[in-house]
Design an enzyme around this catalytic site. Sequence first.
Site, PDB file in Angstrom:
ATOM      1  N   ASN A 150       0.797  -1.237   0.000  1.00  0.00           N
ATOM      2  CA  ASN A 150       0.000   0.000   0.000  1.00  0.00           C
ATOM      3  C   ASN A 150       0.826   1.283   0.000  1.00  0.00           C
ATOM      4  O   ASN A 150       0.324   2.332  -0.366  1.00  0.00           O
ATOM      5  CB  ASN A 150      -1.005  -0.010   1.140  1.00  0.00           C
ATOM      6  CG  ASN A 150      -0.358   0.004   2.492  1.00  0.00           C
ATOM      7  OD1 ASN A 150       0.744  -0.520   2.664  1.00  0.00           O
ATOM      8  ND2 ASN A 150      -1.007   0.607   3.464  1.00  0.00           N
ATOM      9  N   LYS A 173      12.622  -7.580   0.488  1.00  0.00           N
ATOM     10  CA  LYS A 173      11.566  -8.301  -0.240  1.00  0.00           C
ATOM     11  C   LYS A 173      10.315  -7.429  -0.312  1.00  0.00           C
ATOM     12  O   LYS A 173       9.611  -7.249   0.681  1.00  0.00           O
ATOM     13  CB  LYS A 173      11.199  -9.616   0.467  1.00  0.00           C
ATOM     14  CG  LYS A 173      10.276 -10.463  -0.401  1.00  0.00           C
ATOM     15  CD  LYS A 173       9.280 -11.281   0.377  1.00  0.00           C
ATOM     16  CE  LYS A 173       7.873 -10.791   0.391  1.00  0.00           C
ATOM     17  NZ  LYS A 173       7.170 -10.567  -0.855  1.00  0.00           N
ATOM     18  N   GLY A 226       2.875  -5.240   7.415  1.00  0.00           N
ATOM     19  CA  GLY A 226       1.858  -6.014   6.718  1.00  0.00           C
ATOM     20  C   GLY A 226       0.727  -6.352   7.654  1.00  0.00           C
ATOM     21  O   GLY A 226       0.467  -5.635   8.627  1.00  0.00           O
ATOM     22  N   SER A 227       0.073  -7.462   7.378  1.00  0.00           N
ATOM     23  CA  SER A 227      -1.131  -7.796   8.139  1.00  0.00           C
ATOM     24  C   SER A 227      -0.781  -8.521   9.447  1.00  0.00           C
ATOM     25  O   SER A 227       0.319  -9.062   9.603  1.00  0.00           O
ATOM     26  CB  SER A 227      -2.034  -8.686   7.283  1.00  0.00           C
ATOM     27  OG  SER A 227      -1.346  -9.881   6.989  1.00  0.00           O
ATOM     28  N   GLY A 231       2.311 -11.096  10.369  1.00  0.00           N
ATOM     29  CA  GLY A 231       3.238 -10.626  11.402  1.00  0.00           C
ATOM     30  C   GLY A 231       3.372 -11.615  12.551  1.00  0.00           C
ATOM     31  O   GLY A 231       4.475 -11.888  13.038  1.00  0.00           O
ATOM     32  N   GLU A 248       5.073  -3.939  12.046  1.00  0.00           N
ATOM     33  CA  GLU A 248       4.039  -2.898  11.946  1.00  0.00           C
ATOM     34  C   GLU A 248       2.865  -3.522  11.224  1.00  0.00           C
ATOM     35  O   GLU A 248       3.003  -3.957  10.086  1.00  0.00           O
ATOM     36  CB  GLU A 248       4.562  -1.677  11.175  1.00  0.00           C
ATOM     37  CG  GLU A 248       5.618  -0.889  11.913  1.00  0.00           C
ATOM     38  CD  GLU A 248       5.115  -0.260  13.193  1.00  0.00           C
ATOM     39  OE1 GLU A 248       3.886  -0.168  13.382  1.00  0.00           O
ATOM     40  OE2 GLU A 248       5.951   0.118  14.021  1.00  0.00           O
ATOM     41  N   GLN A 329      -8.779  -8.076  -2.905  1.00  0.00           N
ATOM     42  CA  GLN A 329      -9.099  -7.058  -1.907  1.00  0.00           C
ATOM     43  C   GLN A 329     -10.503  -6.499  -2.150  1.00  0.00           C
ATOM     44  O   GLN A 329     -11.268  -6.260  -1.214  1.00  0.00           O
ATOM     45  CB  GLN A 329      -8.051  -5.938  -1.947  1.00  0.00           C
ATOM     46  CG  GLN A 329      -8.212  -4.883  -0.868  1.00  0.00           C
ATOM     47  CD  GLN A 329      -7.950  -5.391   0.535  1.00  0.00           C
ATOM     48  OE1 GLN A 329      -6.935  -5.994   0.802  1.00  0.00           O
ATOM     49  NE2 GLN A 329      -8.899  -5.151   1.440  1.00  0.00           N
ATOM     50  N   GLU A 378     -10.139  -5.156  10.678  1.00  0.00           N
ATOM     51  CA  GLU A 378      -9.593  -4.251   9.656  1.00  0.00           C
ATOM     52  C   GLU A 378     -10.119  -4.661   8.285  1.00  0.00           C
ATOM     53  O   GLU A 378      -9.990  -5.815   7.882  1.00  0.00           O
ATOM     54  CB  GLU A 378      -8.066  -4.323   9.654  1.00  0.00           C
ATOM     55  CG  GLU A 378      -7.460  -3.337   8.687  1.00  0.00           C
ATOM     56  CD  GLU A 378      -5.941  -3.426   8.609  1.00  0.00           C
ATOM     57  OE1 GLU A 378      -5.429  -4.549   8.451  1.00  0.00           O
ATOM     58  OE2 GLU A 378      -5.278  -2.388   8.695  1.00  0.00           O
TER      59      GLU A 378
HETATM   60  P1  NAD Z   1       0.594  -9.082   4.019  1.00  0.00           P
HETATM   61  O1  NAD Z   1       0.782  -9.422   5.450  1.00  0.00           O
HETATM   62  O2  NAD Z   1      -0.228  -9.967   3.185  1.00  0.00           O
HETATM   63  O3  NAD Z   1       2.006  -8.982   3.284  1.00  0.00           O
HETATM   64  C1  NAD Z   1       3.023  -8.136   3.742  1.00  0.00           C
HETATM   65  C2  NAD Z   1       4.348  -8.670   3.237  1.00  0.00           C
HETATM   66  O4  NAD Z   1       4.619  -9.904   3.910  1.00  0.00           O
HETATM   67  C3  NAD Z   1       4.374  -8.959   1.748  1.00  0.00           C
HETATM   68  O5  NAD Z   1       5.644  -8.627   1.220  1.00  0.00           O
HETATM   69  C4  NAD Z   1       4.169 -10.469   1.719  1.00  0.00           C
HETATM   70  O6  NAD Z   1       4.666 -11.086   0.548  1.00  0.00           O
HETATM   71  C5  NAD Z   1       4.948 -10.899   2.949  1.00  0.00           C
HETATM   72  N1  NAD Z   1       4.595 -12.220   3.478  1.00  0.00           N
HETATM   73  C6  NAD Z   1       3.439 -12.907   3.305  1.00  0.00           C
HETATM   74  N2  NAD Z   1       3.519 -14.104   3.922  1.00  0.00           N
HETATM   75  C7  NAD Z   1       4.745 -14.171   4.492  1.00  0.00           C
HETATM   76  C8  NAD Z   1       5.413 -15.158   5.280  1.00  0.00           C
HETATM   77  N3  NAD Z   1       4.840 -16.319   5.589  1.00  0.00           N
HETATM   78  N4  NAD Z   1       6.656 -14.891   5.716  1.00  0.00           N
HETATM   79  C9  NAD Z   1       7.245 -13.724   5.429  1.00  0.00           C
HETATM   80  N5  NAD Z   1       6.673 -12.756   4.675  1.00  0.00           N
HETATM   81  C10 NAD Z   1       5.432 -12.969   4.222  1.00  0.00           C
HETATM   82  O7  NAD Z   1       0.044  -7.569   3.970  1.00  0.00           O
HETATM   83  P2  NAD Z   1      -0.389  -6.719   2.695  1.00  0.00           P
HETATM   84  O8  NAD Z   1      -1.706  -7.254   2.222  1.00  0.00           O
HETATM   85  O9  NAD Z   1       0.722  -6.624   1.727  1.00  0.00           O
HETATM   86  O10 NAD Z   1      -0.585  -5.277   3.325  1.00  0.00           O
HETATM   87  C11 NAD Z   1      -1.774  -4.888   3.969  1.00  0.00           C
HETATM   88  C12 NAD Z   1      -1.592  -4.917   5.475  1.00  0.00           C
HETATM   89  O11 NAD Z   1      -0.463  -4.127   5.827  1.00  0.00           O
HETATM   90  C13 NAD Z   1      -2.744  -4.330   6.234  1.00  0.00           C
HETATM   91  O12 NAD Z   1      -3.082  -5.150   7.323  1.00  0.00           O
HETATM   92  C14 NAD Z   1      -2.210  -2.995   6.732  1.00  0.00           C
HETATM   93  O13 NAD Z   1      -2.821  -2.507   7.891  1.00  0.00           O
HETATM   94  C15 NAD Z   1      -0.787  -3.314   6.950  1.00  0.00           C
HETATM   95  N6  NAD Z   1       0.032  -2.106   6.962  1.00  0.00           N
HETATM   96  C16 NAD Z   1       0.542  -1.680   8.159  1.00  0.00           C
HETATM   97  C17 NAD Z   1       1.296  -0.532   8.229  1.00  0.00           C
HETATM   98  C18 NAD Z   1       1.868  -0.084   9.534  1.00  0.00           C
HETATM   99  O14 NAD Z   1       2.875   0.618   9.512  1.00  0.00           O
HETATM  100  N7  NAD Z   1       1.306  -0.455  10.663  1.00  0.00           N
HETATM  101  C19 NAD Z   1       1.543   0.197   7.072  1.00  0.00           C
HETATM  102  C20 NAD Z   1       1.011  -0.251   5.871  1.00  0.00           C
HETATM  103  C21 NAD Z   1       0.261  -1.433   5.824  1.00  0.00           C
END
Ligand code: NAD
Length: 477
Positions: A150, A173, A226-227, A231, A248, A329, A378
């Site tokens: 995002n 990555k 990420g999500s 995390g 985060e 999404q 969320e």
């Molecule tokens: P996601 O968790 O699906 O992916 C995030 C990253 O993690 C991607 O690069 C993905 O390929 C990687 N990933 C996926 N599975 C993994 C694994 N098993 N091991 C290691 N890495 C892995 O999230 P998304 O859909 O890309 O982003 C949306 C989410 O990000 C939302 O929940 C949003 O709130 C969050 N977000 C948080 C912040 C913050 O700073 N708090 C900022 C932006 C987005």
Amino acid sequence: MTAPHLNLIAGQWVGADHSTENRNPSDPTDLIGLYASGGAEDVARASAAAASAQAAWFNGGPQVRADVLDRIAAAIDARAVEIGTMLAREEGKILPEAIAETRRAAQIFRFYAGEAVRISGEALASVRPNVDVEILREPLGVVGLITPWNFPIAIPAWKIAPALAYGNAVVFKPADLTPGTAHLLAQIIHQAGCPAGVFNLVMGSGAQVGAALVSDPLISGISFTGSVPTGRGIARAAAETMKKVQLEMGGKNPMVVLDDADLPTAVAACLNGAFFSTGQRCTASSRLIVQAGIHDAFVAELSRQMQALRVGPALAEGSQIGPVASAAQLDSNLRYVALAKDEGCDVIGGQALGGVGYFQAPALFIGADNAMRVAQEEIFGPCAAVIKVDDFDQALAVANDSPFGLSAGICTTSLRHARAFKRGVKAGMVMVNLPTAGVDYHVPFGGTKGSSYGSREQGRHAAEFYTTVKTSYSFAG
Ligand code: NAD
């Protein structure tokens, strides 16, 4: 068919066994390009290259690092329109926002160019006579950086820049949905004279590349955005190799609107916070907690302005809201719109707009209760739940009744209520008469509860993650 864009490992552009298509969410028939999709063996080569390059990078001194970061900042600025156009095309953010995000990335690199020469320690007298104590800050070593789609350049920038400034080597990555912006950034870092192996780009899936980074024995720390489910899995897996982690994650950010708020200020803050960037911001205002006296006037004006927002292709002039980033999404958002109706909300907007892209009308879920799933989970789309409350105390209690604690806002003209909210709300960031989204780059970013884990990102606080301290004692004799 064009050749895939390659990964950057040990200073070389290298292919992978697989590649993925990068498509435009405003028009999925628009194929942006093919991008290498690496695997565990690519991560192993990148982390080995990083491990052998890191000591020289740190020992070369802060001026070398500052100069490289400065050159990266200048190159990002010089190519801001090109990068912003790629960002808008692959992520769906409207072009002005995409260019602004790109310029923000340049500001971040410039800030950390300065921080590189400001790394400091402490000197204390020992409790023993003739002994001196020094506390030195040293890099972690090799860090793995995993980012979401995002903010495809700002978030990589706020991880890569401090990592490099403090003397670490990086394996980066990016999100699978947005490799194009990441690839442009990697080109710039490479061309800016970052030594071979100090910065590596490994594109690919989370299951392959992300998981390999988290288990790699040469990597000392993982910074992830990420999500929540991803995390949580990373924290668990990283414990196996005792890595430092910084996570985060999501948000369900409350924006309180009190009876004494200035109505235009409140509506502007909520319109921006809830719907700009298609609501795809972790700091988006997704719970609008509105006091009864202003509720009806606020809802009437916000829904009028929301329905007037122009949803359209990210690169089209006049679009105010771009598409949702992916078909998956959009499906998820539409399921939440249906759920809001099932849970008893009065829903305005929220429908798919048809056409070739993943366009969705922004939505208000009026009459929501904070216990509903649409107020607890969320959504990560252009949807906000409106929750009516009687007074400030109830507003604060509702704001805090969430598994998340990233950003929180209040619109009020009462200094007493603003102050009480700033102190009472459980969130990492608090906004008064400002949208919950939209932050500065020189101060800490992060949350509490389920939103964040580990130390804060951005500003000087980033040093908490990207460095470790060494305590040395010396006896003068
Ligand atoms: P996601 O968790 O699906 O992916 C995030 C990253 O993690 C991607 O690069 C993905 O390929 C990687 N990933 C996926 N599975 C993994 C694994 N098993 N091991 C290691 N890495 C892995 O999230 P998304 O859909 O890309 O982003 C949306 C989410 O990000 C939302 O929940 C949003 O709130 C969050 N977000 C948080 C912040 C913050 O700073 N708090 C900022 C932006 C987005």
